[in-house]
Design a protein around this motif. Structure first.
Motif, PDB file in Angstrom:
ATOM      1  N   ALA A  45       4.742   0.865 -29.689  1.00 35.55           N
ATOM      2  CA  ALA A  45       4.640   0.654 -28.429  1.00 35.55           C
ATOM      3  C   ALA A  45       3.737  -0.712 -28.207  1.00 35.55           C
ATOM      4  N   LEU A  46       2.528  -0.564 -29.198  1.00 34.08           N
ATOM      5  CA  LEU A  46       1.701  -1.573 -28.895  1.00 34.08           C
ATOM      6  C   LEU A  46       2.289  -3.116 -29.157  1.00 34.08           C
ATOM      7  N   VAL A  47       3.428  -2.894 -30.312  1.00 37.12           N
ATOM      8  CA  VAL A  47       4.045  -4.499 -30.749  1.00 37.12           C
ATOM      9  C   VAL A  47       4.901  -4.849 -29.648  1.00 37.12           C
ATOM     10  N   LEU A  48       5.704  -3.844 -29.008  1.00 31.63           N
ATOM     11  CA  LEU A  48       6.455  -4.088 -27.760  1.00 31.63           C
ATOM     12  C   LEU A  48       5.585  -4.753 -26.581  1.00 31.63           C
ATOM     13  N   GLY A  49       4.667  -3.909 -26.517  1.00 30.03           N
ATOM     14  CA  GLY A  49       3.474  -4.200 -25.255  1.00 30.03           C
ATOM     15  C   GLY A  49       3.069  -5.657 -25.652  1.00 30.03           C
ATOM     16  N   PHE A  92      -4.253  -2.115 -21.842  1.00 33.07           N
ATOM     17  CA  PHE A  92      -3.049  -1.417 -22.125  1.00 33.07           C
ATOM     18  C   PHE A  92      -3.211  -0.732 -23.365  1.00 33.07           C
ATOM     19  N   ALA A  93      -3.634  -1.297 -24.511  1.00 29.15           N
ATOM     20  CA  ALA A  93      -3.876  -0.720 -25.852  1.00 29.15           C
ATOM     21  C   ALA A  93      -4.888   0.375 -25.782  1.00 29.15           C
ATOM     22  N   PHE A 130      -5.783   2.103 -23.352  1.00 27.82           N
ATOM     23  CA  PHE A 130      -5.270   3.310 -22.462  1.00 27.82           C
ATOM     24  C   PHE A 130      -4.219   4.254 -23.292  1.00 27.82           C
ATOM     25  N   LEU A 131      -3.386   3.545 -24.000  1.00 27.90           N
ATOM     26  CA  LEU A 131      -2.184   4.089 -24.796  1.00 27.90           C
ATOM     27  C   LEU A 131      -2.751   5.110 -25.906  1.00 27.90           C
ATOM     28  N   ARG A 132      -4.059   4.437 -26.619  1.00 31.27           N
ATOM     29  CA  ARG A 132      -4.449   5.366 -27.593  1.00 31.27           C
ATOM     30  C   ARG A 132      -5.220   6.495 -26.941  1.00 31.27           C
ATOM     31  N   SER A 133      -5.821   6.287 -25.890  1.00 32.55           N
ATOM     32  CA  SER A 133      -6.348   7.437 -25.470  1.00 32.55           C
ATOM     33  C   SER A 133      -5.923   8.382 -24.767  1.00 32.55           C
ATOM     34  N   PHE A 134      -4.848   8.077 -23.893  1.00 27.75           N
ATOM     35  CA  PHE A 134      -4.196   8.930 -23.033  1.00 27.75           C
ATOM     36  C   PHE A 134      -2.889   9.436 -23.779  1.00 27.75           C
ATOM     37  N   TYR A 135      -2.425   9.210 -24.876  1.00 32.19           N
ATOM     38  CA  TYR A 135      -1.369   9.294 -25.461  1.00 32.19           C
ATOM     39  C   TYR A 135      -1.113  10.464 -25.997  1.00 32.19           C
ATOM     40  N   PHE A 136      -2.346  11.320 -26.458  1.00 31.72           N
ATOM     41  CA  PHE A 136      -2.186  12.573 -26.966  1.00 31.72           C
ATOM     42  C   PHE A 136      -2.499  13.645 -25.666  1.00 31.72           C
ATOM     43  N   LEU A 137      -3.407  13.165 -24.816  1.00 34.32           N
ATOM     44  CA  LEU A 137      -3.709  13.907 -23.600  1.00 34.32           C
ATOM     45  C   LEU A 137      -2.537  14.245 -22.745  1.00 34.32           C
TER      46      LEU A 137
END
Length: 293
Positions: free
Chosen positions: A51-55, A78-79, A81-88
């Motif tokens: 997701a980070l690469v595509l983003g 974005f990076a 936010f993704l890492r912090s809220f992916y698991f949540l």
């Protein structure tokens, strides 16, 4: 029959634990093994990085047409936010599992059974994931960093710090991360449930050779029906004979020469279930054989 059920209940794996639901039901769960948990986090990290690469490519294209500095700033947000809220986001869902956990057939569950509560709260999910930065991402960042300019003692202490968190689940019987320990959670197996065959329909051509009177069917209740179902699904010859003999004695049934114990129990199970279901429609629920008729 009660002795048979108690004997089966005592056969537990060392990975099994009791999980008490808010309704007071004791569910026997099995802890997720270390390999499944490592596999799950690897899959999740792969998904995050894809997701980070595509983003990155999306924001680079946006930066070419708009403003490169703004695009880079948005990508950093974005990076994070993704890492912090992916698991949540995934663990607060109804399945309480990230895509990685679902692929490995595991999920997060509450382990606070002392007061009869097993509901997974948002606070628990937040607490276990807030420590993920210290437990996983910080150690990984440290191990991948260039330590040539770092003092040897500082580097050793940092490596020990990283190892303690990464290996923490290996040194406690419930395989808890530090985040699990603080949040009151654990990770358990969640295999896809397989429905057993309907015993009322199984071997139905044989059960009609047995005719039970209303008094004979009234000898037992719902509890005994469930125990009888367990016995039939286990299908052990010695247990089938023992239970069949007890029921025959209870209902005063004369065993014929050609009578098969399993066929007899299947027929009685079908008759008892049909009777209990009919009474339940009328609002009468008989819990066990001691319940008033």
């Amino acid at each position: 029959m009660n002795e048979t059920l108690q004997h089966n209940a005592q056969i537990k794996s060392t990975d099994r634990r009791s999980l008490i639901t808010p309704e007071g039901i004791d569910l026997q769960i099995q802890l997720a093994d270390v390999g499944a948990r490592i596999g799950a986090i690897v899959i999740d990290l792969v998904i995050i990085n894809i997701a980070l690469v595509l983003g990155f490519f999306v924001f680079v294209l946006a930066g070419i047409t708009v403003n490169p500095e703004v695009a880079i700033s948005l990508y950093i947000v974005f990076a994070l936010f993704l890492r912090s809220f992916y698991f949540l986001a995934f663990e607060m869902g109804p399945k309480a599992a990230t895509p990685g956990k679902r692929m490995m057939k595991i999920r997060v569950a509450a382990r606070n059974t002392a007061i009869g509560q097993a509901r997974l709260s948002a606070n628990a999910i937040f607490a276990r994931n807030a420590l993920r930065e210290i437990e996983i991402f910080l150690p990984l960042s440290f191990l991948m960093a260039n330590t040539e300019s770092v003092d040897g003692l500082v580097g050793l202490l940092g490596l020990i710090w990283s190892g303690l968190f990464l290996l923490f689940p290996l040194f406690n019987k419930d395989r808890l991360r530090a985040g699990d320990l603080i949040a009151g959670t654990w990770v358990v197996r969640a295999p896809k449930p397989l429905l057993g065959r309907d015993l009322a329909k199984q071997d139905s051509h044989k059960v009609y050779t047995f005719l039970f009177s209303a008094e004979q069917v009234e000898a037992y209740g719902i509890h005994e029906l469930h125990v009888l179902e367990t016995v039939l699904r286990t299908n052990k010859a010695a247990t089938l004979q023992e239970v069949a003999d007890r029921i025959r004695k209870k209902i005063k049934w004369e065993k014929s020469v050609q009578e098969n114990d399993r066929d007899f129990l299947s027929a009685y199970y079908r008759a008892l279930r049909k009777r209990l279901e009919a009474r339940l429609i009328m609002g009468v629920r008989r819990k066990n054989k001691f319940d008033a008729r």
